[in-house]
Design a protein around this motif. Structure first.
Motif, short mmCIF file in Angstrom:
data_model
loop_
_atom_site.label_atom_id
_atom_site.label_comp_id
_atom_site.label_asym_id
_atom_site.label_seq_id
_atom_site.Cartn_x
_atom_site.Cartn_y
_atom_site.Cartn_z
N MET A 36 -10.73 12.51 -12.36
CA MET A 36 -11.05 11.60 -11.24
C MET A 36 -10.29 10.27 -11.40
O MET A 36 -10.26 9.70 -12.48
N PHE A 37 -9.74 9.81 -10.29
CA PHE A 37 -9.00 8.54 -10.32
C PHE A 37 -9.39 7.72 -9.10
O PHE A 37 -9.80 8.28 -8.07
N PRO A 38 -9.25 6.39 -9.20
CA PRO A 38 -9.48 5.57 -8.01
C PRO A 38 -8.53 6.01 -6.89
O PRO A 38 -7.44 6.53 -7.17
N VAL A 39 -8.96 5.81 -5.66
CA VAL A 39 -8.13 6.22 -4.51
C VAL A 39 -7.43 5.00 -3.93
O VAL A 39 -8.06 3.97 -3.69
N LEU A 40 -6.12 5.14 -3.72
CA LEU A 40 -5.37 4.06 -3.09
C LEU A 40 -4.81 4.55 -1.76
O LEU A 40 -3.99 5.48 -1.73
N TYR A 41 -5.27 3.95 -0.67
CA TYR A 41 -4.64 4.21 0.63
C TYR A 41 -3.45 3.27 0.72
O TYR A 41 -3.58 2.06 0.48
N SER A 42 -2.32 3.84 1.05
CA SER A 42 -1.10 3.04 0.99
C SER A 42 -0.14 3.46 2.10
O SER A 42 -0.30 4.51 2.71
N PHE A 43 0.83 2.62 2.33
CA PHE A 43 1.90 2.95 3.26
C PHE A 43 3.18 2.49 2.57
O PHE A 43 3.30 1.31 2.20
N ARG A 44 4.08 3.41 2.36
CA ARG A 44 5.23 3.18 1.48
C ARG A 44 5.96 1.85 1.74
O ARG A 44 6.26 1.11 0.83
N ARG A 45 6.27 1.57 3.00
CA ARG A 45 7.12 0.42 3.31
C ARG A 45 6.36 -0.89 3.50
O ARG A 45 6.96 -1.95 3.67
N CYS A 46 5.03 -0.83 3.51
CA CYS A 46 4.23 -2.04 3.76
C CYS A 46 4.37 -3.02 2.59
O CYS A 46 4.12 -2.65 1.44
N PRO A 47 4.75 -4.27 2.87
CA PRO A 47 4.95 -5.22 1.75
C PRO A 47 3.66 -5.50 0.97
O PRO A 47 3.72 -5.75 -0.24
N TYR A 48 2.52 -5.45 1.66
CA TYR A 48 1.25 -5.66 0.94
C TYR A 48 0.98 -4.49 0.00
O TYR A 48 0.50 -4.66 -1.11
N ALA A 49 1.28 -3.30 0.49
CA ALA A 49 1.07 -2.10 -0.34
C ALA A 49 2.08 -2.07 -1.49
O ALA A 49 1.74 -1.65 -2.60
N ILE A 50 3.29 -2.53 -1.24
CA ILE A 50 4.30 -2.54 -2.31
C ILE A 50 3.85 -3.47 -3.43
O ILE A 50 3.93 -3.13 -4.61
N ARG A 51 3.32 -4.64 -3.06
CA ARG A 51 2.92 -5.58 -4.13
C ARG A 51 1.76 -4.99 -4.96
O ARG A 51 1.73 -5.13 -6.17
N ALA A 52 0.85 -4.29 -4.27
CA ALA A 52 -0.28 -3.68 -4.99
C ALA A 52 0.23 -2.55 -5.89
O ALA A 52 -0.13 -2.46 -7.07
N ARG A 53 1.08 -1.68 -5.35
CA ARG A 53 1.59 -0.56 -6.16
C ARG A 53 2.42 -1.07 -7.33
O ARG A 53 2.40 -0.50 -8.41
N TYR A 54 3.16 -2.15 -7.10
CA TYR A 54 4.01 -2.69 -8.17
C TYR A 54 3.14 -3.12 -9.35
O TYR A 54 3.43 -2.80 -10.51
N VAL A 55 2.04 -3.81 -9.07
CA VAL A 55 1.16 -4.27 -10.16
C VAL A 55 0.50 -3.07 -10.84
O VAL A 55 0.44 -3.00 -12.07
N LEU A 56 0.04 -2.11 -10.05
CA LEU A 56 -0.59 -0.92 -10.64
C LEU A 56 0.38 -0.18 -11.55
O LEU A 56 0.03 0.22 -12.66
N ALA A 57 1.62 -0.06 -11.09
CA ALA A 57 2.63 0.66 -11.89
C ALA A 57 2.96 -0.12 -13.16
O ALA A 57 3.04 0.45 -14.24
N LEU A 58 3.15 -1.42 -12.99
CA LEU A 58 3.50 -2.26 -14.14
C LEU A 58 2.41 -2.19 -15.21
O LEU A 58 2.71 -2.17 -16.41
N LEU A 59 1.17 -2.14 -14.77
CA LEU A 59 0.06 -2.12 -15.72
C LEU A 59 -0.34 -0.70 -16.12
O LEU A 59 -1.27 -0.50 -16.89
N GLY A 60 0.35 0.27 -15.56
CA GLY A 60 0.10 1.67 -15.93
C GLY A 60 -1.26 2.19 -15.48
O GLY A 60 -1.87 3.01 -16.17
#
Ligand SMILES: N[C@@H](CCC(=O)N[C@@H](CS)C(=O)NCC(=O)O)C(=O)O
Length: 220
Positions: free
Chosen positions: A1-25
């Protein structure tokens, strides 16, 4: 089980959130959304249905990109990395928030008009671009003296802002390429060339009920 992230690839708000999630693993179940046809599961949450939104394992909802980022910072294992992105100092945090707020409120306002100038016929595209450039000029000046907005280390301010500058650069790439913002361009390139950015920009099929869940381990 993992947290769910609703996202849209090109959305700048979603990119900033995904970037932090990825950086922090931090692994999540990534549900790619089509904005014109949002999945019922997202609409059923009630209230705003913008992306990104995150639902954690306790079913707590984080409906804004900055909420998601702060959630990620609060659970990340590498506290040293967290401190370098979001230092403990209240003064420093307030300064970062001031830059992020300026981006989210004023720059975004003019960016939208520059991007969709035909929807705002009161003025022409050059007018909107010049209004947006006020922020670019401030950033370029600041980045002439340091690699990142707050010094030699990447901070939350950089990550929160770069997706919007990327969006600005993509409105008219020819114009942007020839524009005189050497320090801003160098800074933007650091992000666009980064492994993290490439990982968070991978294309996934749109999600809907019954479709396979995609867990992104953000392997770097
Ligand atoms: N303040 C929100 C803004 C998110 C936002 O506006 N996302 C856009 C996509 S870039 C969206 O979902 N638009 C469709 C909608 O609002 O229904 C955040 O920081 O997450």
């Amino acid at each position: 089980m993992f947290p769910v992230l609703y996202s849209f690839r090109r959305c700048p708000y979603a990119i900033r959130a995904r970037y932090v999630l990825a950086l922090l693993g931090i692994k999540v179940c990534l549900r790619e959304v089509i904005l014109k046809s949002k999945p019922q599961a997202l609409l059923n949450l009630g209230g705003r249905s913008s992306v990104p939104q995150l639902i954690d394992l306790d079913n707590a909802r984080y409906p804004e990109s900055l909420d998601i980022i702060h959630w990620a910072l609060s659970i990340a294992k590498d506290r040293h990395q967290v401190m370098s992105l979001w230092p403990d100092s209240l003064v420093q945090r307030n300064k970062m928030l001031a830059w992020i707020n300026y981006n989210d409120i004023f720059f975004k306002y003019w960016l939208d008009r520059y991007k969709y100038a035909d929807r705002f016929p009161e003025f022409d595209v050059n007018y909107y671009r010049q209004k947006a450039e006020v922020f670019l000029q401030r950033l370029d000046k600041r980045l002439s003296r340091r690699v990142f907005i707050f010094g030699d280390q990447m901070s939350l301010a950089d990550i929160a802002i770069f997706p919007f500058i990327r969006q600005f650069s993509a409105v008219c790439p020819i114009w942007f390429d020839s524009a005189d913002y050497p320090y801003l361009k160098r800074w933007l390139k650091v992000f666009l060339d980064s492994e993290v950015f490439n990982v968070v920009m991978v294309k996934y099929p749109a999600w809907d009920e019954g479709k396979e869940e995609i867990v992104v381990p953000w392997s770097l």
